[in-house]
Design a protein around this motif. Structure first.
Motif, PDB file in Angstrom:
ATOM      1  N   GLY A 263       0.678  -1.170  -0.075  1.00 41.90           N
ATOM      2  CA  GLY A 263      -0.139  -0.057  -0.173  1.00 41.90           C
ATOM      3  C   GLY A 263       1.001   1.386   0.065  1.00 41.90           C
ATOM      4  N   ASP A 264       2.105   0.988  -0.369  1.00 39.07           N
ATOM      5  CA  ASP A 264       3.003   2.180  -0.271  1.00 39.07           C
ATOM      6  C   ASP A 264       3.007   2.995  -2.034  1.00 39.07           C
ATOM      7  N   ALA A 265       2.335   4.075  -1.802  1.00 41.20           N
ATOM      8  CA  ALA A 265       2.175   4.907  -3.261  1.00 41.20           C
ATOM      9  C   ALA A 265       3.433   5.381  -3.454  1.00 41.20           C
ATOM     10  N   ALA A 266       4.219   5.803  -2.949  1.00 44.76           N
ATOM     11  CA  ALA A 266       5.582   6.443  -3.278  1.00 44.76           C
ATOM     12  C   ALA A 266       6.406   5.519  -4.083  1.00 44.76           C
ATOM     13  N   LEU A 267       6.465   4.232  -3.164  1.00 44.10           N
ATOM     14  CA  LEU A 267       7.144   3.203  -4.051  1.00 44.10           C
ATOM     15  C   LEU A 267       6.460   2.370  -5.079  1.00 44.10           C
ATOM     16  N   ALA A 268       5.519   2.514  -5.142  1.00 47.62           N
ATOM     17  CA  ALA A 268       4.638   1.788  -6.399  1.00 47.62           C
ATOM     18  C   ALA A 268       4.785   2.985  -7.458  1.00 47.62           C
ATOM     19  N   GLN A 269       4.885   4.090  -7.155  1.00 43.93           N
ATOM     20  CA  GLN A 269       5.082   5.247  -8.227  1.00 43.93           C
ATOM     21  C   GLN A 269       6.563   5.030  -8.777  1.00 43.93           C
ATOM     22  N   ALA A 270       7.636   4.958  -7.733  1.00 40.99           N
ATOM     23  CA  ALA A 270       8.936   4.644  -8.279  1.00 40.99           C
ATOM     24  C   ALA A 270       9.313   3.513  -8.953  1.00 40.99           C
ATOM     25  N   ALA A 271       8.800   2.410  -8.495  1.00 40.22           N
ATOM     26  CA  ALA A 271       8.723   1.076  -9.221  1.00 40.22           C
ATOM     27  C   ALA A 271       8.263   1.145 -10.754  1.00 40.22           C
ATOM     28  N   ALA A 272       7.043   1.796 -11.036  1.00 39.48           N
ATOM     29  CA  ALA A 272       6.713   1.838 -12.123  1.00 39.48           C
ATOM     30  C   ALA A 272       7.379   2.727 -13.087  1.00 39.48           C
ATOM     31  N   LEU A 273       7.930   3.907 -12.729  1.00 39.19           N
ATOM     32  CA  LEU A 273       8.714   4.570 -13.261  1.00 39.19           C
ATOM     33  C   LEU A 273      10.078   4.132 -13.727  1.00 39.19           C
ATOM     34  N   MET A 274      10.727   3.233 -12.850  1.00 35.93           N
ATOM     35  CA  MET A 274      11.836   2.409 -13.513  1.00 35.93           C
ATOM     36  C   MET A 274      11.378   1.329 -14.240  1.00 35.93           C
ATOM     37  N   HIS A 275      10.165   0.698 -14.373  1.00 37.12           N
ATOM     38  CA  HIS A 275       9.814  -0.230 -15.459  1.00 37.12           C
ATOM     39  C   HIS A 275       9.709   0.565 -16.641  1.00 37.12           C
ATOM     40  N   VAL A 276       8.908   1.637 -16.652  1.00 36.08           N
ATOM     41  CA  VAL A 276       8.577   2.130 -17.879  1.00 36.08           C
ATOM     42  C   VAL A 276      10.144   2.810 -18.588  1.00 36.08           C
ATOM     43  N   ASN A 277      10.748   3.200 -17.657  1.00 32.96           N
ATOM     44  CA  ASN A 277      12.317   3.462 -18.377  1.00 32.96           C
ATOM     45  C   ASN A 277      13.198   2.685 -19.084  1.00 32.96           C
ATOM     46  N   THR A 278      12.972   1.415 -18.487  1.00 28.90           N
ATOM     47  CA  THR A 278      13.508   0.224 -19.091  1.00 28.90           C
ATOM     48  C   THR A 278      12.872   0.096 -20.442  1.00 28.90           C
ATOM     49  N   THR A 279      11.703   0.027 -20.703  1.00 25.93           N
ATOM     50  CA  THR A 279      11.264   0.265 -21.977  1.00 25.93           C
ATOM     51  C   THR A 279      11.680   1.176 -23.024  1.00 25.93           C
ATOM     52  N   GLU A 280      11.805   2.416 -22.390  1.00 27.89           N
ATOM     53  CA  GLU A 280      12.060   3.664 -23.113  1.00 27.89           C
ATOM     54  C   GLU A 280      13.570   3.505 -23.461  1.00 27.89           C
ATOM     55  N   GLN A 281      14.460   3.013 -22.569  1.00 28.22           N
ATOM     56  CA  GLN A 281      15.801   2.683 -22.899  1.00 28.22           C
ATOM     57  C   GLN A 281      16.026   1.860 -24.038  1.00 28.22           C
ATOM     58  N   TRP A 282      15.418   0.336 -23.694  1.00 25.29           N
ATOM     59  CA  TRP A 282      15.478  -0.529 -24.790  1.00 25.29           C
ATOM     60  C   TRP A 282      15.215   0.194 -26.374  1.00 25.29           C
ATOM     61  N   LEU A 283      13.882   1.073 -26.436  1.00 22.91           N
ATOM     62  CA  LEU A 283      13.467   1.429 -27.563  1.00 22.91           C
ATOM     63  C   LEU A 283      14.340   2.460 -28.052  1.00 22.91           C
TER      64      LEU A 283
END
Length: 230
Positions: free
Chosen positions: A200-220
């Protein structure tokens, strides 16, 4: 603006003003054309165009109705357009996803139900079991994120993110990650999102999702640069 576009605008004005609310049946073609000062041909073309955009529904033998006007209906065409994007416009797409998805994931952390969390976990475990099966990974990856965003309870946000999450692009990324033995890292990013939601940690969830989207963006970015160089 063409005469057909003007006719479309006239009907849209009736819908927007509430004179034709969701579910309402339009007057007979001849009557509506006369009321709006349009020819029947223009009226017919306008109705067809609005049916394509899901504002109107033509029921053969019954008449024409205003649809529910729900976001998942009106915004459903975004996905088809996204699938046609190429090159730098794909990078723009990932930038849009980076703006929306982490915030939505943080929002989901505070709203997700036990059932919703179980659904996210089910797709995560299916991804872990799939290992190098790109089709299976892609299917459960999309479902994982769909379940997360659904937990926000915001239908408009869910529809927008579903539209910009190109299945073709997801498949390309997963195929590349599997080929490069980097799929494990991306699976770990999904695990981090799940654990943040479970806490239930909103800040951590947001950070984890940002890291994940960045992985896709970096690969692309890397692969677009490589394709351009070749």
């Amino acid at each position: 603006m063409s005469l057909t576009d003007k006719a479309i605008d006239r009907i849209r004005e009736l819908v927007q003003s509430g004179e034709l609310p969701p579910g309402a049946k339009l007057p007979p073609e001849q009557q509506l054309a006369a009321e709006l000062g349009l020819s029947r041909n223009l009226m017919r073309e306008a109705v067809k165009a609005l049916a394509v955009s899901r504002v109107l529904e033509i029921r053969r033998g019954d008449g024409t109705y205003v649809t529910s006007l729900e976001p998942e209906l009106l915004l459903s065409g975004i996905g088809s357009a996204v699938e046609l994007l190429r090159g730098d416009t794909l990078l723009e797409l990932t930038e849009v996803r980076r703006l929306f998805e982490p915030v939505a994931t943080g929002l989901a952390a505070g709203r997700i139900s036990a059932e919703g969390l179980a659904e996210v976990k089910r797709h995560l475990e299916a991804m872990q079991a799939a290992c190098d099966d790109v089709e299976e990974l892609n299917e459960h990856d999309a479902a994982f994120h769909r379940a997360v965003i659904a937990a926000t309870g915001n239908a408009t946000l869910a529809t927008l993110l579903e539209g910009i999450a190109s299945r073709t692009l997801r498949a390309r990324v997963w195929r590349g990650l599997v080929d490069e033995d980097a799929a494990g890292r991306t699976l770990a990013e999904h695990e981090a999102i799940y654990h943040a939601l479970a806490a239930g940690d909103a800040a951590l969830a947001q950070a984890a999702a940002l890291m994940h989207v960045n992985t896709t963006e970096q690969w692309l970015r890397e692969h677009l640069d490589r394709d351009g160089a070749s």
